[in-house]
Design a protein around this motif. Structure first.
Motif, PDB file in Angstrom:
ATOM      1  N   LYS A 138     -19.406  29.566 -43.670  1.00  0.00           N
ATOM      2  CA  LYS A 138     -19.107  28.245 -44.234  1.00  0.00           C
ATOM      3  C   LYS A 138     -17.850  28.370 -45.064  1.00  0.00           C
ATOM      4  O   LYS A 138     -17.884  28.363 -46.285  1.00  0.00           O
ATOM      5  CB  LYS A 138     -20.269  27.747 -45.075  1.00  0.00           C
ATOM      6  CG  LYS A 138     -21.575  27.749 -44.301  1.00  0.00           C
ATOM      7  CD  LYS A 138     -22.469  26.612 -44.635  1.00  0.00           C
ATOM      8  CE  LYS A 138     -23.737  26.699 -43.819  1.00  0.00           C
ATOM      9  NZ  LYS A 138     -24.425  28.005 -44.031  1.00  0.00           N
ATOM     10  N   GLY A 150     -17.906  21.330 -43.965  1.00  0.00           N
ATOM     11  CA  GLY A 150     -17.749  20.383 -42.887  1.00  0.00           C
ATOM     12  C   GLY A 150     -16.402  20.392 -42.198  1.00  0.00           C
ATOM     13  O   GLY A 150     -15.990  19.391 -41.626  1.00  0.00           O
ATOM     14  N   SER A 160     -25.230  22.508 -39.795  1.00  0.00           N
ATOM     15  CA  SER A 160     -24.526  22.635 -41.069  1.00  0.00           C
ATOM     16  C   SER A 160     -23.023  22.612 -40.896  1.00  0.00           C
ATOM     17  O   SER A 160     -22.302  22.231 -41.805  1.00  0.00           O
ATOM     18  CB  SER A 160     -24.954  23.927 -41.778  1.00  0.00           C
ATOM     19  OG  SER A 160     -24.785  25.053 -40.939  1.00  0.00           O
ATOM     20  N   ASP A 161     -22.528  23.007 -39.740  1.00  0.00           N
ATOM     21  CA  ASP A 161     -21.081  23.084 -39.534  1.00  0.00           C
ATOM     22  C   ASP A 161     -20.550  21.985 -38.621  1.00  0.00           C
ATOM     23  O   ASP A 161     -19.379  22.031 -38.236  1.00  0.00           O
ATOM     24  CB  ASP A 161     -20.704  24.455 -38.957  1.00  0.00           C
ATOM     25  CG  ASP A 161     -20.961  25.582 -39.939  1.00  0.00           C
ATOM     26  OD1 ASP A 161     -20.950  25.319 -41.157  1.00  0.00           O
ATOM     27  OD2 ASP A 161     -21.192  26.714 -39.506  1.00  0.00           O
ATOM     28  N   GLY A 170     -19.767  18.380 -41.102  1.00  0.00           N
ATOM     29  CA  GLY A 170     -20.888  19.280 -41.381  1.00  0.00           C
ATOM     30  C   GLY A 170     -21.824  18.727 -42.429  1.00  0.00           C
ATOM     31  O   GLY A 170     -21.859  17.524 -42.688  1.00  0.00           O
ATOM     32  N   ASP A 171     -22.625  19.621 -42.985  1.00  0.00           N
ATOM     33  CA  ASP A 171     -23.466  19.337 -44.148  1.00  0.00           C
ATOM     34  C   ASP A 171     -24.604  18.371 -43.884  1.00  0.00           C
ATOM     35  O   ASP A 171     -25.100  17.737 -44.808  1.00  0.00           O
ATOM     36  CB  ASP A 171     -22.613  18.812 -45.312  1.00  0.00           C
ATOM     37  CG  ASP A 171     -21.635  19.855 -45.815  1.00  0.00           C
ATOM     38  OD1 ASP A 171     -22.099  20.939 -46.221  1.00  0.00           O
ATOM     39  OD2 ASP A 171     -20.428  19.608 -45.787  1.00  0.00           O
ATOM     40  N   TYR A 212     -27.579  19.327 -42.337  1.00  0.00           N
ATOM     41  CA  TYR A 212     -28.801  20.115 -42.534  1.00  0.00           C
ATOM     42  C   TYR A 212     -30.024  19.474 -41.880  1.00  0.00           C
ATOM     43  O   TYR A 212     -31.126  19.533 -42.391  1.00  0.00           O
ATOM     44  CB  TYR A 212     -29.031  20.422 -44.020  1.00  0.00           C
ATOM     45  CG  TYR A 212     -27.906  21.269 -44.545  1.00  0.00           C
ATOM     46  CD1 TYR A 212     -27.858  22.619 -44.259  1.00  0.00           C
ATOM     47  CD2 TYR A 212     -26.853  20.700 -45.251  1.00  0.00           C
ATOM     48  CE1 TYR A 212     -26.797  23.401 -44.689  1.00  0.00           C
ATOM     49  CE2 TYR A 212     -25.784  21.476 -45.690  1.00  0.00           C
ATOM     50  CZ  TYR A 212     -25.770  22.818 -45.397  1.00  0.00           C
ATOM     51  OH  TYR A 212     -24.715  23.590 -45.823  1.00  0.00           O
TER      52      TYR A 212
END
Lengths: 340, 340
Positions: free
Chosen positions: A4, A8, B228-229, B277-278, B280
């Motif tokens: 990471k 994002g 997540s990415d 991303g982000d 989850y």
């Protein structure tokens, strides 16, 4: 292992291998192909704990400018990171199993740095019988922050503990004490011309985890920890967690040859021996009736141990009286202390 | 838990509680008195893995300015750190057991920050059924670097894996996609006046680990990871680890109300939904014959799941074709992408 580098974002496009590339090229080989690590291509790893064993878990983080020197190279940093964690496993009597690695690296760190870091980890893995199981790699705007979580195996109920010391126990240390603190001073330019200065610096940079001793004397030891924050403070912490105090005989503390030479010239350096950190030797308390068996087991590992004091119920919890060869109290405040 | 604020120094004398004091006052209560954590007064902790279970280990590190915003407070940072790790356990189908915490904090961080951080961790522990077992606390000259190693239990052989996807599998996601990336944009000042902007920001700051779903559908899932990415990149990574590709139907991607509203006004924001991303959320692949059973099990958890594509052997490994409602290929390069 996850990557990471930024919240994002797309993977970075630059000449560098990037985080994914570094993980694939440099870190994935450190799993030694063990299937539980999933080649670092998963979000997690698996650990199988044999029946009859418990898992010992320890965490140590090191930061540039705080735990290692700005001039230290990636290999020595890798060694220190690995060894300070293994020292904690040694203090528990555990056998190394695996480790997770978290790297927070500034963008100025290039692929070559990561390659050299990983190559040294590979060497250390072979030396100590441990393998990478997973981790994380991220970017930071600050200095390097490197964390290892190390996992070890211990037969159920046999973990050595810091809070096991009992009144009347003998206090032992492995190896020699003070080299870490004196080595840091040497690395910062003190002791120019001393023949053993380089040896002291190496002791500061590359501690020696006492894994064989920890495993060897398991069952004969009441209290155990490693000496990382200074002998007197660590002994006080260990005795204090059992509500006890300790007597420490300063003339019995084992010294390396260069440390002995330095103290002969400047006795005030004893303060660094007593209160400096970074020795990563084991501090062990042993009941008097186990003295002979303990020393025999220790001798079999080839790692020297020295009795330097006693645990006592005579003092308030956590108090350590440092006595010299004449039995006089050493007043630490009267020694010239150079803050490092 | 160890404290190494500086190599070989005395404990700091200042108005602050110091690292030892912070560990004792704020962090030790997070062990919930469990004896294996030794009240954070040892160098290591013990984990007992029940017979028949394996241990799942995952590591996530977050860094100020990279993974959270400079203005984020200690509570929200604690929540994010905890939840991104729990999301990885969810993606494995594991039940939370414990975690190790490594804090690298600048000296500007005061006791109140650590107290608030620990208080939120206590709330999150109660929500998710996990406890602190150990860790490390150090000083850094850079921004906060915070690492959790989370441990979960899984019946032997049942861990869901990223590399389990098979050709013909249906691709599912939980919840809604894109809120994390749109929330980060909202937090940085986009979408002023949008009624749902605050909801998006919360989604970015406080992800929802899908633990109940992960455990609930275990055994019915072939491939699993968390998003997540970015959805497309993560799906490519998952398919690629199995040497496969995937088809993704963009019009099937579940969107929150504020995300739908934003996309109605600016269809190009789909790029953030597809590649930001982000989130989850969980990304799961399910064999066609398990579709009904999977959806039934998922429904029982109350967590919505949506089929958004298929795994295929028709493409080169790791290729994802994004198709719109008419079956036309969406060219990601033609969408305006704002790097975040």
């Amino acid at each position: 292992m996850t990557d990471k580098t930024s919240g994002g974002s797309h993977p970075e496009k630059c000449a560098s291998l990037g985080e994914f590339g570094r993980i694939r090229e440099f870190l994935a080989p450190l799993t030694l192909g063990h299937p539980d690590s999933l080649n670092l291509r998963d979000d997690a790893a698996l650990l199988t704990v044999p029946e009859g064993d418990d898992l010992v878990v320890t965490t140590d983080t090191i930061v540039r400018h705080v735990h290692f020197l700005a001039k230290d190279g990636p290999g020595d940093i890798a060694s220190k990171l690995m060894r300070v964690n293994l020292s904690d496993l040694a203090a528990k009597g555990a056998a190394p199993l695996g480790y997770s690695l978290s790297l927070a690296l500034p963008v100025s760190v290039d692929d070559g740095w990561v390659r050299a870091f990983a190559e040294r980890l590979a060497e250390e893995q072979a030396t100590f019988g441990i393998r990478l199981i997973g981790g994380d790699s991220v970017r930071t705007e600050g200095p390097e922050v490197l964390t290892i979580n190390a996992y070890g195996l211990i037969p159920k109920g046999q973990m050595m503990r810091r809070d096991g010391a009992k009144a009347g126990d003998l206090v032992y240390v492995t190896g020699t004490i003070g080299d870490g603190a004196l080595g840091l001073m040497a690395a910062r330019g003190d002791f120019i011309g001393l023949p053993g200065a380089a040896e002291l610096v190496r002791r500061y940079q590359i501690p020696e985890p006492r894994l064989a001793l920890g495993e060897g004397v398991r069952g004969l030891v009441n209290g155990a920890m490693d000496v990382s924050d200074g002998l007197v403070g660590d002994l006080a912490a260990m005795a204090g967690t059992s509500g006890l105090g300790a007597v420490l005989h300063s003339h019995l503390i084992p010294l390396s040859d260069p440390a002995s030479e330095l103290l002969a010239g400047d006795p005030d350096l004893m303060i660094s021996v007593l209160t400096g950190g970074d020795d990563y030797e084991l501090l062990l308390t042993v009941a008097a009736e186990n003295k002979a068996a303990f020393e025999r087991k220790a001798e079999a590992t080839g790692i020297p141990v020295t009795a330097i004091g006693e645990i006592t119920a005579a003092y308030t919890s956590g108090m350590v009286a440092v006595l010299d060869a004449d039995g006089n109290r050493v007043n630490l405040d009267n020694l010239k202390y150079t803050h490092i």
